[in-house]
Motif scaffolding. Structure first.
Motif, short mmCIF file in Angstrom:
data_model
loop_
_atom_site.label_atom_id
_atom_site.label_comp_id
_atom_site.label_asym_id
_atom_site.label_seq_id
_atom_site.Cartn_x
_atom_site.Cartn_y
_atom_site.Cartn_z
N UNK A 25 0.79 -1.22 0.00
CA UNK A 25 0.00 0.00 0.00
C UNK A 25 0.83 1.27 0.00
N UNK A 26 2.12 1.19 0.21
CA UNK A 26 2.97 2.38 0.12
C UNK A 26 3.30 2.67 -1.36
N UNK A 27 3.76 1.66 -2.08
CA UNK A 27 4.16 1.86 -3.48
C UNK A 27 3.00 1.71 -4.45
N UNK A 28 1.96 0.98 -4.07
CA UNK A 28 0.85 0.73 -4.97
C UNK A 28 1.12 -0.38 -5.97
N UNK A 29 2.19 -1.14 -5.76
CA UNK A 29 2.55 -2.22 -6.68
C UNK A 29 1.94 -3.56 -6.27
N UNK A 30 1.51 -4.31 -7.27
CA UNK A 30 1.03 -5.67 -7.03
C UNK A 30 2.24 -6.59 -6.87
N UNK A 31 2.30 -7.30 -5.75
CA UNK A 31 3.38 -8.26 -5.50
C UNK A 31 3.03 -9.63 -6.06
N UNK A 32 1.74 -9.83 -6.35
CA UNK A 32 1.26 -11.07 -6.93
C UNK A 32 -0.18 -10.88 -7.35
N UNK A 33 -0.61 -11.62 -8.36
CA UNK A 33 -1.98 -11.49 -8.86
C UNK A 33 -2.42 -12.80 -9.49
N UNK A 34 -3.72 -13.08 -9.37
CA UNK A 34 -4.31 -14.25 -10.01
C UNK A 34 -5.77 -13.92 -10.32
N UNK A 35 -6.28 -14.46 -11.41
CA UNK A 35 -7.66 -14.22 -11.81
C UNK A 35 -7.83 -12.88 -12.48
N UNK A 36 -9.06 -12.37 -12.45
CA UNK A 36 -9.41 -11.11 -13.10
C UNK A 36 -9.26 -9.94 -12.14
N UNK A 37 -8.83 -8.82 -12.65
CA UNK A 37 -8.82 -7.59 -11.87
C UNK A 37 -10.03 -6.76 -12.28
N UNK A 38 -10.68 -6.08 -11.34
CA UNK A 38 -11.78 -5.20 -11.73
C UNK A 38 -11.29 -4.20 -12.77
N UNK A 39 -12.02 -4.06 -13.86
CA UNK A 39 -11.61 -3.16 -14.93
C UNK A 39 -10.59 -3.77 -15.87
N UNK A 40 -10.10 -4.99 -15.54
CA UNK A 40 -9.18 -5.68 -16.42
C UNK A 40 -7.72 -5.31 -16.30
N UNK A 41 -7.36 -4.36 -15.44
CA UNK A 41 -5.98 -3.90 -15.33
C UNK A 41 -5.46 -4.13 -13.91
N UNK A 42 -4.57 -5.10 -13.75
CA UNK A 42 -4.04 -5.46 -12.44
C UNK A 42 -3.30 -4.30 -11.79
N UNK A 43 -2.46 -3.62 -12.55
CA UNK A 43 -1.66 -2.53 -11.97
C UNK A 43 -2.54 -1.36 -11.55
N UNK A 44 -3.57 -1.04 -12.34
CA UNK A 44 -4.49 0.04 -11.96
C UNK A 44 -5.27 -0.34 -10.71
N UNK A 45 -5.72 -1.59 -10.63
CA UNK A 45 -6.43 -2.05 -9.45
C UNK A 45 -5.53 -1.99 -8.22
N UNK A 46 -4.28 -2.43 -8.37
CA UNK A 46 -3.34 -2.37 -7.24
C UNK A 46 -3.14 -0.94 -6.78
N UNK A 47 -2.92 -0.03 -7.69
CA UNK A 47 -2.68 1.37 -7.33
C UNK A 47 -3.90 2.01 -6.67
N UNK A 48 -5.08 1.73 -7.21
CA UNK A 48 -6.29 2.35 -6.67
C UNK A 48 -6.67 1.77 -5.31
N UNK A 49 -6.53 0.45 -5.14
CA UNK A 49 -6.84 -0.13 -3.84
C UNK A 49 -5.78 0.26 -2.81
#
Length: 130
Positions: A25-49
């Motif tokens: 939550x400091x950098x906004x980077x996804x350290x891991x991902x699986x499945x679908x991200x809301x909106x289809x963009x993992x990095x955008x979802x990571x940054x926004x959450x």
């Protein structure tokens, strides 16, 4: 003790799971991902959450009176609901100053919010970072 990949796969076994992330939550980077991200963009979802997580963790208004005692974070988790989904953010508590949370997106029709919240808490407690 499961690591990031094992925890994400375990999260995806929950009924109605659409996607799961581990996010700093400091950098906004996804350290891991699986499945679908809301909106289809993992990095955008990571940054926004991460922005939501940061606001919650740094909010004095949300902190309980005994915040900071015993190493517990002021917020355990966040639950967001939309017309078709539940979104859960569960903070991972570690012996060092962790800035990581688990994010889970659940289909609202097929997911069980109470079960997902309990299981996500168990996963966060067992997760090994590193």
């Amino acid at each position: 003790m499961p690591g990031i990949d094992e925890s994400l796969l375990e999260a995806m076994r929950l009924p109605g799971a659409r996607g799961a992330l581990v996010v700093d939550w400091i950098s906004g980077l996804a350290l891991g991902a699986v499945g679908e991200a809301p909106g289809g963009d993992v990095e955008a979802t990571a940054a926004e959450t991460a922005e939501l997580a940061r606001m919650a963790m740094e909010s004095g208004a949300l902190a309980p009176a005994h915040a900071g005692q015993g190493g517990e974070p002021p917020v355990e988790d966040l639950i967001l609901t939309t017309a078709d989904a539940f979104h859960l953010l569960r903070f991972v508590v570690t012996t060092f100053d962790s800035t990581v949370f688990l994010f889970l997106s659940l289909d609202r029709a097929d997911g069980n919010l109470a079960l997902a919240r309990i299981r996500l808490a168990e996963m966060a407690d067992r997760m090994v970072l590193g």
